[in-house]
Scaffold this motif. Structure first.
Motif, PDB file in Angstrom:
ATOM      1  N   ASN A 157       0.605  -1.340   0.028  1.00 50.62           N
ATOM      2  CA  ASN A 157       0.086   0.163   0.200  1.00 50.62           C
ATOM      3  C   ASN A 157       0.672   1.463  -0.022  1.00 50.62           C
ATOM      4  O   ASN A 157       0.480   2.106  -0.666  1.00 50.62           O
ATOM      5  N   PRO A 158       1.774   1.483   0.728  1.00 51.23           N
ATOM      6  CA  PRO A 158       2.715   2.581   0.726  1.00 51.23           C
ATOM      7  C   PRO A 158       3.271   2.852  -0.803  1.00 51.23           C
ATOM      8  O   PRO A 158       3.528   3.728  -1.394  1.00 51.23           O
ATOM      9  N   LEU A 159       3.552   1.652  -1.426  1.00 45.66           N
ATOM     10  CA  LEU A 159       4.170   1.700  -2.669  1.00 45.66           C
ATOM     11  C   LEU A 159       3.234   2.320  -3.602  1.00 45.66           C
ATOM     12  O   LEU A 159       3.454   3.365  -4.431  1.00 45.66           O
ATOM     13  N   ILE A 160       1.966   2.006  -3.599  1.00 44.68           N
ATOM     14  CA  ILE A 160       0.802   2.399  -4.549  1.00 44.68           C
ATOM     15  C   ILE A 160       0.683   3.842  -4.267  1.00 44.68           C
ATOM     16  O   ILE A 160       0.272   4.596  -5.063  1.00 44.68           O
ATOM     17  N   VAL A 161       0.389   4.102  -3.063  1.00 45.82           N
ATOM     18  CA  VAL A 161      -0.030   5.549  -2.609  1.00 45.82           C
ATOM     19  C   VAL A 161       1.058   6.318  -3.089  1.00 45.82           C
ATOM     20  O   VAL A 161       0.814   7.538  -3.703  1.00 45.82           O
ATOM     21  N   ALA A 162       2.289   6.132  -2.867  1.00 44.51           N
ATOM     22  CA  ALA A 162       3.552   6.819  -3.285  1.00 44.51           C
ATOM     23  C   ALA A 162       3.370   6.965  -4.743  1.00 44.51           C
ATOM     24  O   ALA A 162       3.874   8.008  -5.401  1.00 44.51           O
ATOM     25  N   GLY A 163       3.024   6.096  -5.585  1.00 45.98           N
ATOM     26  CA  GLY A 163       3.100   5.945  -6.980  1.00 45.98           C
ATOM     27  C   GLY A 163       2.105   7.055  -7.533  1.00 45.98           C
ATOM     28  O   GLY A 163       2.296   7.800  -8.290  1.00 45.98           O
ATOM     29  N   VAL A 164       0.647   7.003  -6.920  1.00 44.08           N
ATOM     30  CA  VAL A 164      -0.384   7.615  -7.441  1.00 44.08           C
ATOM     31  C   VAL A 164       0.006   9.137  -7.039  1.00 44.08           C
ATOM     32  O   VAL A 164      -0.193   9.917  -7.889  1.00 44.08           O
ATOM     33  N   LEU A 165       0.166   9.512  -5.846  1.00 39.35           N
ATOM     34  CA  LEU A 165       0.547  10.742  -5.377  1.00 39.35           C
ATOM     35  C   LEU A 165       1.873  11.216  -6.058  1.00 39.35           C
ATOM     36  O   LEU A 165       1.908  12.791  -6.405  1.00 39.35           O
ATOM     37  N   GLY A 166       2.792  10.550  -6.227  1.00 44.44           N
ATOM     38  CA  GLY A 166       3.891  10.888  -6.904  1.00 44.44           C
ATOM     39  C   GLY A 166       3.698  11.522  -8.401  1.00 44.44           C
ATOM     40  O   GLY A 166       4.363  12.400  -8.660  1.00 44.44           O
ATOM     41  N   SER A 167       2.875  10.671  -8.982  1.00 40.95           N
ATOM     42  CA  SER A 167       2.657  11.167 -10.341  1.00 40.95           C
ATOM     43  C   SER A 167       1.679  12.328 -10.362  1.00 40.95           C
ATOM     44  O   SER A 167       1.969  13.075 -11.374  1.00 40.95           O
ATOM     45  N   ALA A 168       0.875  12.224  -9.689  1.00 43.10           N
ATOM     46  CA  ALA A 168       0.004  13.348  -9.352  1.00 43.10           C
ATOM     47  C   ALA A 168       0.681  14.751  -9.052  1.00 43.10           C
ATOM     48  O   ALA A 168       0.143  15.800  -9.776  1.00 43.10           O
ATOM     49  N   VAL A 169       1.858  14.703  -8.372  1.00 44.05           N
ATOM     50  CA  VAL A 169       2.296  16.011  -8.079  1.00 44.05           C
ATOM     51  C   VAL A 169       3.110  16.679  -9.135  1.00 44.05           C
ATOM     52  O   VAL A 169       3.258  17.976  -9.272  1.00 44.05           O
ATOM     53  N   SER A 170       3.204  15.889 -10.220  1.00 46.07           N
ATOM     54  CA  SER A 170       3.906  16.422 -11.437  1.00 46.07           C
ATOM     55  C   SER A 170       2.934  17.381 -12.251  1.00 46.07           C
ATOM     56  O   SER A 170       3.368  18.396 -12.809  1.00 46.07           O
ATOM     57  N   LEU A 171       1.550  17.168 -11.799  1.00 46.24           N
ATOM     58  CA  LEU A 171       0.555  18.142 -12.477  1.00 46.24           C
ATOM     59  C   LEU A 171       0.800  19.504 -11.942  1.00 46.24           C
ATOM     60  O   LEU A 171       0.477  20.486 -12.756  1.00 46.24           O
ATOM     61  N   ALA A 172       1.349  19.682 -10.619  1.00 42.68           N
ATOM     62  CA  ALA A 172       1.743  21.226 -10.153  1.00 42.68           C
ATOM     63  C   ALA A 172       2.631  21.814 -11.303  1.00 42.68           C
ATOM     64  O   ALA A 172       2.477  23.063 -11.392  1.00 42.68           O
ATOM     65  N   ALA A 173       3.551  21.242 -11.827  1.00 43.73           N
ATOM     66  CA  ALA A 173       4.411  21.816 -12.672  1.00 43.73           C
ATOM     67  C   ALA A 173       4.244  21.851 -14.034  1.00 43.73           C
ATOM     68  O   ALA A 173       4.922  22.432 -14.728  1.00 43.73           O
ATOM     69  N   LEU A 174       2.824  21.188 -14.604  1.00 42.21           N
ATOM     70  CA  LEU A 174       2.634  21.278 -15.973  1.00 42.21           C
ATOM     71  C   LEU A 174       2.350  22.992 -16.167  1.00 42.21           C
ATOM     72  O   LEU A 174       1.586  23.738 -15.498  1.00 42.21           O
TER      73      LEU A 174
END
Length: 180
Positions: A157-174
């Motif tokens: 679960n920490p891996l999956i949460v990290a992956g989903v949120l880690g990919s989502a944080v890239s939206l801030a830089a778009l």
């Protein structure tokens, strides 16, 4: 969003999600993926070899095309690698995830700081770098504690949460088009 705010969000977010992943990943590998010491070692070798091989090509991409897009691509690749690793505890899938994470890591390596310096100018970047490092350190601790709490419901679960949120944080830089 200002370049400074985006930088803080990216530094803090990447640190949070990396530490969320890192805290449990070795235990996850040794308990759910394989117990073979050689195969466990090969996971690390795959990541490090990929990082070594892709550091220059991804650096050239960042310098010649876009440092900001390099950071965005790196966050997305790392996030996908975390998700892949967490969802499929199969050795070859985890090995592929380590390679993908290595490429993602090299896309981010140095590009975030260089992007900020391009945006605000080198003379204004130093205090932002210092504050970014402080935010990163705090978020690393939050990531570790979060991994412990989330990991209670399953090591993946920490891996999956990290992956989903880690990919989502890239939206801030778009880049946001004018008029939106």
């Amino acid at each position: 969003m200002t370049p400074q705010t985006t930088y803080y969000l990216m530094r803090g977010g990447v640190s949070l999600f990396y530490n969320l992943w890192l805290t449990v990943t070795l235990l996850y590998h040794a308990t759910l993926v394989t117990t073979d010491p050689f195969l466990l070692l090969m996971l690390g070798v795959a990541h490090e070899a990929t990082t070594f091989l892709f550091e220059i090509p991804t650096g050239v991409f960042a310098d010649s095309y876009s440092r900001k897009w390099s950071v965005i691509i790196g966050c997305i690749l790392s996030g996908v690698a975390y998700i892949l690793e967490g969802l499929f505890p199969i050795y070859l899938t985890v090995l592929l995830a380590q390679v993908l994470f290595g490429v993602g890591f090299t896309f981010q390596s140095g590009a975030n700081d260089a992007w900020l310096a391009d945006e605000v100018g080198p003379e204004h970047a130093a205090p932002i770098f210092i504050r970014g490092t402080q935010i990163s350190q705090i978020m690393a601790q939050v990531g570790i504690l979060s991994a412990i709490l989330i990991g209670q419901s399953g090591l993946q679960n920490p891996l999956i949460v990290a992956g989903v949120l880690g990919s989502a944080v890239s939206l801030a830089a778009l880049p946001i088009p004018d008029g939106v």
